[in-house]
Design a protein around this motif. Sequence first.
Motif, PDB file in Angstrom:
ATOM      1  N   ILE A  20       2.541  17.483  16.480  1.00 30.47           N
ATOM      2  CA  ILE A  20       1.341  16.637  16.450  1.00 30.47           C
ATOM      3  C   ILE A  20       1.355  15.807  15.178  1.00 30.47           C
ATOM      4  O   ILE A  20       1.684  16.311  14.100  1.00 30.47           O
ATOM      5  N   ILE A  21       1.024  14.533  15.289  1.00 31.55           N
ATOM      6  CA  ILE A  21       0.887  13.678  14.113  1.00 31.55           C
ATOM      7  C   ILE A  21      -0.497  13.027  14.118  1.00 31.55           C
ATOM      8  O   ILE A  21      -0.984  12.584  15.156  1.00 31.55           O
ATOM      9  N   LEU A  22      -1.122  13.026  12.958  1.00 38.15           N
ATOM     10  CA  LEU A  22      -2.417  12.379  12.766  1.00 38.15           C
ATOM     11  C   LEU A  22      -2.278  11.290  11.709  1.00 38.15           C
ATOM     12  O   LEU A  22      -1.675  11.506  10.650  1.00 38.15           O
ATOM     13  N   ALA A  23      -2.839  10.114  11.997  1.00 31.45           N
ATOM     14  CA  ALA A  23      -2.830   8.995  11.050  1.00 31.45           C
ATOM     15  C   ALA A  23      -4.271   8.586  10.788  1.00 31.45           C
ATOM     16  O   ALA A  23      -4.961   8.103  11.693  1.00 31.45           O
ATOM     17  N   THR A  80      -0.384  11.446   8.014  1.00 26.17           N
ATOM     18  CA  THR A  80      -0.095  10.219   7.281  1.00 26.17           C
ATOM     19  C   THR A  80      -1.382   9.426   7.065  1.00 26.17           C
ATOM     20  O   THR A  80      -2.325   9.530   7.853  1.00 26.17           O
ATOM     21  N   ASN A  81      -1.389   8.649   6.002  1.00 23.86           N
ATOM     22  CA  ASN A  81      -2.537   7.782   5.714  1.00 23.86           C
ATOM     23  C   ASN A  81      -2.305   6.359   6.218  1.00 23.86           C
ATOM     24  O   ASN A  81      -3.101   5.460   5.950  1.00 23.86           O
ATOM     25  N   ALA A  82      -1.216   6.136   6.942  1.00 25.96           N
ATOM     26  CA  ALA A  82      -0.882   4.795   7.427  1.00 25.96           C
ATOM     27  C   ALA A  82      -1.849   4.322   8.505  1.00 25.96           C
ATOM     28  O   ALA A  82      -2.423   5.120   9.255  1.00 25.96           O
ATOM     29  N   SER A  83      -2.022   3.018   8.587  1.00 24.28           N
ATOM     30  CA  SER A  83      -2.777   2.400   9.679  1.00 24.28           C
ATOM     31  C   SER A  83      -1.782   1.989  10.762  1.00 24.28           C
ATOM     32  O   SER A  83      -0.893   1.175  10.518  1.00 24.28           O
ATOM     33  N   LYS A  98       0.841  -1.199   0.000  1.00 27.69           N
ATOM     34  CA  LYS A  98       0.000   0.000   0.000  1.00 27.69           C
ATOM     35  C   LYS A  98       0.879   1.254   0.000  1.00 27.69           C
ATOM     36  O   LYS A  98       1.922   1.298   0.658  1.00 27.69           O
ATOM     37  N   ASN A  99       0.440   2.261  -0.741  1.00 28.40           N
ATOM     38  CA  ASN A  99       1.201   3.501  -0.824  1.00 28.40           C
ATOM     39  C   ASN A  99       0.986   4.339   0.440  1.00 28.40           C
ATOM     40  O   ASN A  99      -0.141   4.683   0.779  1.00 28.40           O
ATOM     41  N   ILE A 100       2.092   4.648   1.129  1.00 22.53           N
ATOM     42  CA  ILE A 100       2.033   5.412   2.371  1.00 22.53           C
ATOM     43  C   ILE A 100       2.693   6.770   2.150  1.00 22.53           C
ATOM     44  O   ILE A 100       3.758   6.868   1.548  1.00 22.53           O
ATOM     45  N   ILE A 101       2.057   7.810   2.652  1.00 24.68           N
ATOM     46  CA  ILE A 101       2.612   9.160   2.598  1.00 24.68           C
ATOM     47  C   ILE A 101       2.707   9.706   4.022  1.00 24.68           C
ATOM     48  O   ILE A 101       1.777   9.550   4.817  1.00 24.68           O
ATOM     49  N   ILE A 102       3.832  10.305   4.345  1.00 27.92           N
ATOM     50  CA  ILE A 102       3.976  11.076   5.582  1.00 27.92           C
ATOM     51  C   ILE A 102       4.387  12.477   5.166  1.00 27.92           C
ATOM     52  O   ILE A 102       5.434  12.666   4.550  1.00 27.92           O
TER      53      ILE A 102
END
Length: 404
Positions: free
Chosen positions: A231-234, A194-197, A167-171
């Motif tokens: 702050i980081i949001l996933a 990021t869109n990571a799980s 899966k394509n992950i972006i941070i």
Amino acid sequence: MVKYDKFLPVPGFKAAGLHCGIKKNKSKKDLSIIYSEKKAISAATFTTNKVKAAPVQINMENIKNENTQAIVINSGNANACTGKKGFDDAMEMTLTTAKELDLSSNEVLVASTGIIGVSMPMDKIIPGITKGVSLISNDGFDHAAEGILTTDSSTKTVSVEFTIDGKNIIISGMAKGSGMIHPNMATMLGFILTNASISKKMLQKALSHSVKDSFNMISVDGDTSTNDMVIILANESANNNTINLEDKNYIKFKKALGIVTVELAKMIAGDGEGATKLIEVNLSGSKTKEDAKLCAKSIITSNLVKSAFFGGDANWGRILCSMGYSGGDFNPEYVNIFFEGENGKIQLVKDGMGLSFDEDLAKKILLEDYIKIIVDLKDGKYSAKAWGCDLSYDYVKINGAYRT
């Protein structure tokens, strides 16, 4: 793994940035909103300053929730040392953002940066939030990156793209910071998406680790702020298998996050108020990691070292001196010191003693805008990097009239 020197939009996130009237200059944005279309896992680190601004106090509670869905940020006013009213104003910012986006207030984080001790102009901020929500879009991140700036000379953004489970992950990250910058965070704000799980526990672990080797290893002026936070949001939209263990996927994610935080930290260090050059300390051969960090941070924090670099003076004695009072354990009689830049590399110290070196070459290196101080303690296997800038006349000019 591909790095981009820009903010690559992350699927499922939207943003906006606008001028609402906090700053006198109408051409400068002063309010930003970041929004996740679905509930996102969140993690954060906050200032170590005992004097904490109202937004920091609120976020330290709200970040305990599993999810966050929005961040509202203003620049031009720190909302620090403003008492109960300041706390109520920060809370009203979360409540207004939540109402406009149909969220719970504890799903909203708030950040402020600017002048300390001045009440928030809520008559401008509240309408600004309403307008900002109407402007959020997939293409709003460049404007949002502008809205968080104070004395910064430019926006600071970076992205990394890679794959996990096919899966394509972006941070992607944006930050602000120019003055009142010192290890254990600084007058800086950092927002990473990021869109990571990934589980909340692993996200916090990865962020805390990354901050230690990036934002906690920069210094501009030795002052630690009342407002800084990262702050980081996933939002988990990539649909990879959720990272909930320290496995190979976690290591891959942490490496990518580390690239983002280090690059943002370097941008902050290089954009120090009045700075003319970015300085990197690359220290190796230490007995312990802690000793390496103490020595590297002490070099980059020294005003005498910073002043010498501004003047292009190869005064290596100041480097060795700053290590001596750092609290780090090392043997001065083992130390080697080099300067390195595009014009070459030169050794100035061998086994703790000065060498005869080419002053002209040293001067050429010191006049570059990105210089490395390379230190080998020759006493162990641990290393550390730190980043800072020179100390110029303009730093005093900027901060001599910062409030007025």
